[in-house]
Design a protein around this motif. Structure first.
Motif, short mmCIF file in Angstrom:
data_model
loop_
_atom_site.label_atom_id
_atom_site.label_comp_id
_atom_site.label_asym_id
_atom_site.label_seq_id
_atom_site.Cartn_x
_atom_site.Cartn_y
_atom_site.Cartn_z
N TYR A 1 0.87 -1.18 0.00
CA TYR A 1 0.00 0.00 0.00
C TYR A 1 0.90 1.23 0.00
N ASP B 1 1.46 5.06 0.27
CA ASP B 1 0.81 6.26 0.81
C ASP B 1 1.75 7.46 0.79
N MET C 1 -1.33 -1.01 -4.41
CA MET C 1 -2.43 -0.04 -4.26
C MET C 1 -1.85 1.31 -3.86
N SER D 1 -2.72 5.14 -2.34
CA SER D 1 -3.71 5.76 -1.45
C SER D 1 -4.44 6.90 -2.16
N ARG D 2 -5.47 7.39 -1.50
CA ARG D 2 -6.32 8.45 -2.06
C ARG D 2 -5.57 9.76 -2.23
N GLN E 1 -10.92 -2.01 -2.42
CA GLN E 1 -10.44 -0.71 -2.88
C GLN E 1 -11.41 0.37 -2.43
N GLU F 1 -8.70 5.53 -4.02
CA GLU F 1 -7.52 4.68 -4.18
C GLU F 1 -7.36 4.21 -5.63
#
Length: 440
Positions: free
Chosen positions: A42, A44, A64, A66-67, A263, A267
Motif C-alpha cells: 500500500y 501512501d 495499491m 492511497s487516495r 479498494q 484509491e
C-alpha cells in the motif's frame, strides 16, 4: 529548445537504466508470496518512478496507491456529493444525452455481459430508481462500462494520469492513429460486477475509484489454467459453486485462493499483466480505468499473440492444405478475435520506435521540433534513459518477430523490420556515443 531539463533524471535514473538495459528475457519473480500472504503493498508516501519501475512494473506485481494520489482530481470534487456518493445532478449537467455503453450484469453472453447503448440521462434515471427500490430493478443490474469519456470529451481534463502509468504504448499508438483508445470510465450501482477475465492483449491496467468501493479477486498468471473446464474454457464466475464439480472443472482444487482486495474511494489499484480478475462494486461506484502496455510487458503481449494465433491455427487446421492463403486467413481471423494481428503488432512497434528515435535525436541536437508534439511532454518527463530502454525492448521483440516462422510468411515490404531494427541500433549507439545516456 533542449529536451533535457535537470529534473528529468529523477524519473528513470541511471542505475535503473543500467540494471535493465541488458535484459533480454525479463526475470519475473515467483508469485507464491501472494498465495499465502494475501497482501499487496500500500503506497501512501512519495515514491520515485524508478522504484515503482523496479519493484512493480518489471516483476509484474500488484500494488495499491492511497487516495492522496487522486485528491486533486477535478472529478473527485465535481462528480462526488458531500456524502461521498455520485453527484447525479452535476453528471447530468455535463453529459445529458450523450450515448454511453451499458452492460446488463444479470445476463451472460459469450462469458461476458451483453451491452446496449443508451443516453446517459436514461442510465442515471435508471440508477436513481435502482437505489430508490433497494438496489433492485426489473431491468436487471445495469453497469455503464468501457465508456471512452476522455476521447469523447478531450477538453474535460477531470483527472491526470499518474506518472507511474505514463509510459503507455497502447494509448500512444491509438492516439497517433486517432482511431481508438483504452481509457475508460465505469459507473455502476451497488451489486454491479465484471466477470472473470484478463485485460486486453494481457496489458497492465490501473483503476481509480472516484467514489464508492470495489472488491477485487485476483489470480497470479498461470493459476487460471487450473480453472479451465473440460473444454478448456475459463469460468464466467470464479465464486460459482460449479467450480467444485470435478467432472466439470477437474483441476480447480489446485488453484490458489484469489488475492482479495478491497479498494476504497480515491484509491488506485495497479493490476499487472496476465493477472485474471473479477470485480464487484460494493457501493454505488464511479471509476476511471486505463489499459496500457510498455517495454516491461510487451514480451507478455507477444507471447499472448503467439498463443492466439496457435489457437486459430488449430481451429482451422483441416483447411490448411486446401487454401493457398491459409496463413493469411489465420491472421484475418486472429484480428477479428483478438483485435490485432502480427502485421498490426509490427506497425505498433514501429510507431513506438519512431517516436523514441525522434525524441532521442531531438535531445541530441537540442531541437525538439522533430519530437512528436502530443508526446513531447510525456517523453521529456520520462527522459532519455526511458526512451533508450523502450527502444531496446522494441528491438528485442523485432528480433523475435524476424525469427518467427508465421511472421516470415507475411508481406513486410511496407514495414521493413530489418531496416527498423538497424535504425534503432544506430540511434542507441549514436546517443550513447555522445554521452547523452550517461550524464549525471
Amino acid at each position: 529548445m533542449s529536451c533535457l531539463p535537470n529534473s528529468l533524471f529523477t524519473i528513470m535514473d541511471r542505475e535503473a537504466y543500467r540494471n535493465c538495459c541488458s535484459l533480454v528475457k525479463i526475470p519475473r519473480q515467483s508469485y507464491e508470496q501472494f498465495w499465502s500472504s494475501h497482501f499487496v503493498d500500500y503506497i501512501d508516501k512519495e515514491l520515485s518512478y524508478s522504484k515503482f519501475f523496479k519493484k512493480y512494473l518489471l516483476p509484474n506485481h500488484p500494488c495499491m496507491f492511497s487516495r492522496r494520489f487522486t485528491e486533486n482530481w477535478t472529478c473527485r470534487k465535481q462528480w462526488v456529493s458531500e456524502e461521498g456518493k455520485p453527484n447525479f445532478q452535476k453528471l447530468l449537467q455535463e453529459f445529458d444525452e450523450i450515448p454511453v455503453p451499458v452492460a446488463n450484469c444479470n445476463a451472460k453472453e459469450n462469458n461476458a455481459n451483453p451491452k446496449q447503448v443508451m443516453p446517459f440521462k436514461e442510465f442515471i434515471l435508471y440508477w436513481k430508481e435502482y437505489i430508490q427500490y433497494g438496489h433492485s430493478s426489473p431491468k436487471g443490474c445495469l453497469y455503464l462500462k468501457d465508456w471512452h469519456m476522455s476521447r469523447d470529451f478531450p477538453e474535460h481534463n477531470v483527472y491526470t494520469t499518474p506518472v507511474f502509468f505514463s509510459s503507455d504504448w497502447l494509448n500512444e499508438y491509438w492516439d497517433t492513429l486517432e482511431v481508438d483508445d483504452y481509457r475508460f470510465v465505469y459507473m455502476g450501482p451497488k451489486g454491479s460486477w465484471t466477470p472473470f477475465h484478463a485485460d486486453v492483449f494481457r496489458s497492465y491496467s490501473w483503476s481509480a475509484n472516484i467514489c464508492g468501493r470495489k472488491k477485487w479477486l485476483l489470480y497470479p498468471p498461470g493459476q487460471e489454467e487450473f480453472l479451465r473446464d473440460t473444454h478448456g474454457n475459463l469460468p464466467y464466475d470464479v465464486t460459482s459453486a460449479e467450480l467444485r464439480d470435478r467432472g466439470l472443472f477437474p483441476h480447480s482444487e489446485k488453484a490458489c485462493q484469489p488475492l482479495e482486495i478491497i479498494q476504497e474511494a480515491g484509491e488506485i489499484i495497479f493490476v499487472p499483466s496476465g493477472w485474471h480478475h473479477q470485480v464487484y462494486n460494493l457501493e454505488d461506484t464511479i471509476s476511471i480505468n486505463h489499459n496500457w502496455l510498455n517495454g516491461c510487458n510487451v514480451d507478455i503481449m507477444w507471447q499472448f499473440l503467439q498463443n492466439e494465433l496457435l489457437s486459430v491455427q488449430k481451429e482451422i487446421e483441416e483447411w490448411r492444405n486446401t487454401m493457398d492463403s491459409w496463413h493469411q486467413h489465420c491472421q484475418v481471423i486472429m484480428k477479428a478475435c483478438s483485435g490485432i494481428n502480427y502485421a498490426e503488432f509490427a506497425s505498433f512497434l514501429k510507431i513506438i520506435a519512431d517516436n523514441r528515435m525522434a525524441f532521442l535525436n531531438a535531445c541530441s541536437s537540442g531541437d525538439s521540433s522533430d519530437c512528436p508534439r502530443h508526446l513531447s511532454e510525456t517523453l521529456t518527463t520520462l527522459g532519455p534513459y526511458h526512451a533508450a530502454f523502450d527502444l531496446q525492448r522494441v528491438a528485442h521483440i523485432i528480433e523475435c518477430l524476424l525469427c518467427n516462422e508465421d511472421f516470415k510468411r507475411l508481406d513486410h515490404s511496407t514495414l521493413q523490420p530489418e531496416t527498423m531494427l538497424q535504425q534503432i541500433r544506430d540511434t542507441i549507439q549514436s546517443t550513447r556515443g555522445q554521452h547523452l545516456l550517461y550524464q549525471e
